[in-house]
Design a protein around this motif. Structure first.
Motif, PDB file in Angstrom:
ATOM      1  N   LEU A 398       1.038  -1.164   0.306  1.00 23.67           N
ATOM      2  CA  LEU A 398      -0.252   0.390  -0.015  1.00 23.67           C
ATOM      3  C   LEU A 398       1.128   1.363  -0.447  1.00 23.67           C
ATOM      4  O   LEU A 398       0.484   2.310  -1.207  1.00 23.67           O
ATOM      5  CB  LEU A 398      -0.844   0.067   1.103  1.00 23.67           C
ATOM      6  CG  LEU A 398      -1.946  -0.953   0.860  1.00 23.67           C
ATOM      7  CD1 LEU A 398      -3.016  -1.553   2.369  1.00 23.67           C
ATOM      8  CD2 LEU A 398      -2.765   0.029   0.162  1.00 23.67           C
ATOM      9  N   ASP A 399       1.766   1.303   0.890  1.00 25.57           N
ATOM     10  CA  ASP A 399       2.502   2.208   1.125  1.00 25.57           C
ATOM     11  C   ASP A 399       4.003   2.632  -0.809  1.00 25.57           C
ATOM     12  O   ASP A 399       3.120   3.856  -0.953  1.00 25.57           O
ATOM     13  CB  ASP A 399       4.456   2.399   1.671  1.00 25.57           C
ATOM     14  CG  ASP A 399       3.593   2.026   3.339  1.00 25.57           C
ATOM     15  OD1 ASP A 399       2.932   3.205   2.674  1.00 25.57           O
ATOM     16  OD2 ASP A 399       4.327   2.065   4.153  1.00 25.57           O
ATOM     17  N   LEU A 400       4.024   1.413  -1.366  1.00 28.09           N
ATOM     18  CA  LEU A 400       4.096   1.374  -3.311  1.00 28.09           C
ATOM     19  C   LEU A 400       3.361   1.903  -3.573  1.00 28.09           C
ATOM     20  O   LEU A 400       3.147   3.199  -4.310  1.00 28.09           O
ATOM     21  CB  LEU A 400       4.761   0.554  -3.424  1.00 28.09           C
ATOM     22  CG  LEU A 400       5.572  -0.043  -2.620  1.00 28.09           C
ATOM     23  CD1 LEU A 400       6.186  -1.600  -3.023  1.00 28.09           C
ATOM     24  CD2 LEU A 400       7.244   0.527  -3.469  1.00 28.09           C
ATOM     25  N   SER A 401       1.719   1.528  -3.439  1.00 30.29           N
ATOM     26  CA  SER A 401       0.733   2.122  -4.393  1.00 30.29           C
ATOM     27  C   SER A 401       0.830   3.790  -4.101  1.00 30.29           C
ATOM     28  O   SER A 401       0.451   4.661  -5.048  1.00 30.29           O
ATOM     29  CB  SER A 401      -0.474   1.235  -3.848  1.00 30.29           C
ATOM     30  OG  SER A 401      -1.641   1.645  -5.056  1.00 30.29           O
ATOM     31  N   ARG A 402       0.796   4.076  -2.631  1.00 31.54           N
ATOM     32  CA  ARG A 402       0.331   5.779  -2.557  1.00 31.54           C
ATOM     33  C   ARG A 402       0.547   6.664  -2.967  1.00 31.54           C
ATOM     34  O   ARG A 402       0.675   7.607  -3.230  1.00 31.54           O
ATOM     35  CB  ARG A 402       0.526   5.727  -1.403  1.00 31.54           C
ATOM     36  CG  ARG A 402      -0.621   7.105  -0.683  1.00 31.54           C
ATOM     37  CD  ARG A 402      -0.491   6.652   1.434  1.00 31.54           C
ATOM     38  NE  ARG A 402      -1.821   6.802   1.792  1.00 31.54           N
ATOM     39  CZ  ARG A 402      -2.869   7.214   0.896  1.00 31.54           C
ATOM     40  NH1 ARG A 402      -3.131   7.764   1.110  1.00 31.54           N
ATOM     41  NH2 ARG A 402      -4.372   6.087   1.738  1.00 31.54           N
ATOM     42  N   LYS A 403       2.817   5.519  -3.097  1.00 25.70           N
ATOM     43  CA  LYS A 403       3.687   6.686  -3.559  1.00 25.70           C
ATOM     44  C   LYS A 403       3.363   7.016  -5.180  1.00 25.70           C
ATOM     45  O   LYS A 403       3.461   7.925  -5.641  1.00 25.70           O
ATOM     46  CB  LYS A 403       4.835   6.161  -3.269  1.00 25.70           C
ATOM     47  CG  LYS A 403       5.945   6.564  -4.280  1.00 25.70           C
ATOM     48  CD  LYS A 403       6.944   5.793  -4.007  1.00 25.70           C
ATOM     49  CE  LYS A 403       8.670   6.556  -4.618  1.00 25.70           C
ATOM     50  NZ  LYS A 403      10.072   6.380  -4.231  1.00 25.70           N
ATOM     51  N   GLY A 404       3.248   5.886  -5.964  1.00 26.78           N
ATOM     52  CA  GLY A 404       2.792   5.530  -6.944  1.00 26.78           C
ATOM     53  C   GLY A 404       1.492   6.747  -8.005  1.00 26.78           C
ATOM     54  O   GLY A 404       1.128   7.106  -8.638  1.00 26.78           O
ATOM     55  N   LEU A 405       0.499   6.891  -7.472  1.00 27.00           N
ATOM     56  CA  LEU A 405      -0.522   7.556  -7.144  1.00 27.00           C
ATOM     57  C   LEU A 405      -0.930   9.163  -6.822  1.00 27.00           C
ATOM     58  O   LEU A 405      -0.984   9.682  -7.245  1.00 27.00           O
ATOM     59  CB  LEU A 405      -1.835   7.167  -5.947  1.00 27.00           C
ATOM     60  CG  LEU A 405      -2.186   5.584  -6.724  1.00 27.00           C
ATOM     61  CD1 LEU A 405      -3.539   4.996  -5.245  1.00 27.00           C
ATOM     62  CD2 LEU A 405      -3.350   5.342  -8.266  1.00 27.00           C
ATOM     63  N   GLY A 406       0.142   9.171  -5.388  1.00 29.31           N
ATOM     64  CA  GLY A 406      -0.023  10.498  -5.417  1.00 29.31           C
ATOM     65  C   GLY A 406       1.347  11.035  -6.961  1.00 29.31           C
ATOM     66  O   GLY A 406       1.111  12.355  -6.638  1.00 29.31           O
ATOM     67  N   GLU A 407       2.111  10.343  -6.964  1.00 32.10           N
ATOM     68  CA  GLU A 407       3.175  11.399  -8.398  1.00 32.10           C
ATOM     69  C   GLU A 407       2.890  11.086  -9.663  1.00 32.10           C
ATOM     70  O   GLU A 407       3.148  11.916 -10.547  1.00 32.10           O
ATOM     71  CB  GLU A 407       4.401   9.914  -9.104  1.00 32.10           C
ATOM     72  CG  GLU A 407       5.054  10.163  -7.586  1.00 32.10           C
ATOM     73  CD  GLU A 407       6.355  11.270  -7.710  1.00 32.10           C
ATOM     74  OE1 GLU A 407       6.995  11.846  -8.532  1.00 32.10           O
ATOM     75  OE2 GLU A 407       6.466  11.738  -6.382  1.00 32.10           O
ATOM     76  N   ARG A 408       1.066  10.790  -9.559  1.00 36.16           N
ATOM     77  CA  ARG A 408       0.386  10.433 -10.792  1.00 36.16           C
ATOM     78  C   ARG A 408       0.248  12.115 -10.866  1.00 36.16           C
ATOM     79  O   ARG A 408      -0.384  12.779 -11.937  1.00 36.16           O
ATOM     80  CB  ARG A 408      -0.884  10.080 -10.810  1.00 36.16           C
ATOM     81  CG  ARG A 408      -0.048   8.458 -11.403  1.00 36.16           C
ATOM     82  CD  ARG A 408      -1.395   7.655 -11.491  1.00 36.16           C
ATOM     83  NE  ARG A 408      -2.290   6.852 -11.525  1.00 36.16           N
ATOM     84  CZ  ARG A 408      -3.142   6.841 -13.196  1.00 36.16           C
ATOM     85  NH1 ARG A 408      -2.305   6.487 -13.800  1.00 36.16           N
ATOM     86  NH2 ARG A 408      -4.039   6.859 -13.280  1.00 36.16           N
ATOM     87  N   ARG A 409      -0.644  12.888  -9.499  1.00 37.25           N
ATOM     88  CA  ARG A 409      -0.721  13.554  -9.275  1.00 37.25           C
ATOM     89  C   ARG A 409      -2.342  14.407  -9.987  1.00 37.25           C
ATOM     90  O   ARG A 409      -2.547  15.597 -10.644  1.00 37.25           O
ATOM     91  CB  ARG A 409       0.346  14.766  -9.848  1.00 37.25           C
ATOM     92  CG  ARG A 409       1.599  14.798  -8.722  1.00 37.25           C
ATOM     93  CD  ARG A 409       2.221  16.398  -9.045  1.00 37.25           C
ATOM     94  NE  ARG A 409       3.115  15.973  -8.045  1.00 37.25           N
ATOM     95  CZ  ARG A 409       4.343  15.165  -8.464  1.00 37.25           C
ATOM     96  NH1 ARG A 409       4.516  14.704  -9.782  1.00 37.25           N
ATOM     97  NH2 ARG A 409       5.720  15.140  -7.899  1.00 37.25           N
ATOM     98  N   ILE A 410      -3.663  12.898 -10.443  1.00 37.09           N
ATOM     99  CA  ILE A 410      -4.721  13.222 -10.870  1.00 37.09           C
ATOM    100  C   ILE A 410      -5.235  13.744  -9.729  1.00 37.09           C
ATOM    101  O   ILE A 410      -6.047  12.697  -9.052  1.00 37.09           O
ATOM    102  CB  ILE A 410      -4.569  12.284 -11.281  1.00 37.09           C
ATOM    103  CG1 ILE A 410      -3.897  12.211 -12.397  1.00 37.09           C
ATOM    104  CG2 ILE A 410      -6.029  12.169 -11.980  1.00 37.09           C
ATOM    105  CD1 ILE A 410      -3.820  10.658 -13.085  1.00 37.09           C
ATOM    106  N   VAL A 411      -5.937  14.925 -10.210  1.00 43.07           N
ATOM    107  CA  VAL A 411      -6.859  15.825  -8.816  1.00 43.07           C
ATOM    108  C   VAL A 411      -8.591  15.547  -8.990  1.00 43.07           C
ATOM    109  O   VAL A 411      -8.828  15.320 -10.846  1.00 43.07           O
ATOM    110  CB  VAL A 411      -6.767  17.115  -8.548  1.00 43.07           C
ATOM    111  CG1 VAL A 411      -7.629  17.642  -7.396  1.00 43.07           C
ATOM    112  CG2 VAL A 411      -5.522  17.445  -8.336  1.00 43.07           C
TER     113      VAL A 411
END
Length: 460
Positions: A398-411
């Protein structure tokens, strides 16, 4: 990405070489800018007054649901003979199909963001509730049917199921349970190259049991606890090993499109569809079909349409077609239907997260992966792999997924990014308690050992 193969002259032309089968899969390669998210989920329709399963025919029926959706929302009907068996969006935005026991499945459109796929799920559930309410039909999101026996479960009028079910009986104890009494949510994701496909396939195969644990939501069968957190996942352990499992060959040197094609060529076939009829070729090899040596259809050679059909009858934990299908999760409530695509997009669509996930699993042996796969249906987050609790691996995932989603920066809504869809899973991982654990607690307390309140408390 979940739209059926077009019925084109190319798809209907006879295949002349294995290379065409390899190229069919390789044609799924897309640049990162074109990667999409295709979410599919199943659910159990039930009659709200009696809690009985919904029959195909009659005034309160699957047929009435499909006709109602078609008339009210402009879907296009799909028919087998005179029977309506599904719906497609006239603008190519997904489809609705029937699983063998009447499970209602949305096969979503290829969308760019998790926000969009979550909106799609919300709109679909609003539509089926509107038609269902008018018919006295509700919908339940559990990984396995909690109340009905196999005999009580209806059979949908689709020719392929008349071939699949008897063959399943020869290959394991739970094939019919898989077909008629389980429901899943899955996400379909893209790859950019053969090497990208291989890395994503290996990571997602290794971590698929961890996703199974996070989404475990099928602790009841025939009105009582069945001893599992994910009975749906347990069912697959005794369902036709020729076409299911963890694909250990995917981790070997030389893995690529051709290796998967070689595997698929030797997975026994179910049927060949010709002129509106399913021909029973159960147990035969597609390799023999490629050589024109099917006893049932002598001299007949396959088309790419046949190859596409055959690939849909292979059921590993992660399936390769023109995209990768994550197949390990029980279906569940609305928020978990959005959480599954978020979990895998965050890992597979962000290179640093994908690399980090490989670091998590690269030292797991084939035996480690298989033991994990076998332990998770019963133990869920309390299972272990190489001495670590799955609960702790899930937190890392989940930490890795959260990092990946955060880097997408899609609001999306209210200025929040796609990371918000992981909140439900973060809570499960932190507590170590799955939705199955919560259901079992309700069964032992407020429900007074009666499973029927699940239809009241957890219907969509």
């Amino acid at each position: 990405m979940s739209v059926p193969t077009p019925d084109t002259p190319e798809a209907r032309a006879p295949i002349t070489s294995k290379r065409q089968l390899i190229d069919y899969i390789a044609a799924g390669e897309k640049p990162e800018s074109q990667w999409r998210i295709g979410t599919e989920h199943e659910k159990f329709p039930f009659l709200t007054d009696s809690l009985a399963p919904v029959p195909y025919d009659g005034p309160r029926s699957i047929k009435a649901l499909l006709d109602g959706l078609k008339g009210r929302f402009g879907w296009t009907g799909l028919y087998e003979g005179s029977n309506i068996i599904g719906l497609t969006d006239p603008h190519g935005m997904g489809s609705i199909s029937l699983e063998p026991g009447g499970q209602f499945e949305l096969s979503g459109a290829p969308l760019a963001t998790v926000h969009e796929t979550c909106d799609e799920v919300h709109n679909h559930l609003a539509q089926v509730r509107e038609i269902g309410d008018s018919l006295g039909i509700g919908f339940l999101g559990l990984g396995a049917s909690p109340l009905w026996t196999r005999a009580e479960t209806p059979v949908m009028p689709k020719g392929r199921y008349n071939i699949m079910a008897p063959y399943m009986d020869k290959k394991g104890k739970h094939g019919r349970d898989m077909m008629f009494r389980t429901s899943t949510v899955q996400v379909n994701l893209d790859f950019s190259s053969e090497a990208d496909m291989v890395k994503k396939l290996k990571v997602s195969l290794a971590l698929q049991p961890v996703a199974t644990a996070l989404f475990a939501n099928s602790p009841f069968t025939e009105g009582k606890p069945n001893g599992y957190k994910s009975f749906r996942s347990a069912v697959w352990l005794d369902t036709d090993p020729d076409r299911s499992g963890m694909l250990p060959f995917a981790f070997e040197q030389g893995m690529g499109y051709e290796r998967y094609v070689d595997y698929a060529l030797d997975v026994p076939m179910y049927f060949v569809y010709r002129d509106g009829h399913y021909h029973n070729v159960a147990g035969e090899s597609f390799r023999a079909f490629l050589e024109g040596k099917l006893l049932q259809l002598p001299g007949e050679r396959p088309t790419l349409h046949d190859w596409s059909d055959h690939l849909t009858t292979i059921f590993p934990e992660v399936r390769l077609k023109k995209f990768l299908e994550m197949r390990g999760a029980d279906t569940g409530p609305w928020r978990t239907l959005c959480a599954l695509p978020a979990l895998w997009v965050g890992i597979l669509y962000h290179q640093a997260s994908l690399d980090g996930a490989w670091e998590l699993v690269k030292d797991w042996s084939a035996e480690d992966r298989q033991k994990l796969r076998e332990a998770v249906p019963r133990e869920a987050l309390q299972a272990k792999v190489k001495g670590r609790l799955v609960q702790d691996v899930a937190k890392d995932m989940l930490d890795l997924s959260r990092k990946g989603l955060g880097e997408r920066r899609i609001v999306g809504c209210k200025g929040k990014t796609e990371t918000r869809f992981l909140d439900e899973l973060d809570g499960i991982a932190a507590s170590g308690r799955t939705r199955a654990d919560e259901l079992l607690q309700l069964y032992d307390t407020r429900w007074n050992h009666d499973v029927r309140p699940v239809f009241r408390d957890f219907a969509y």
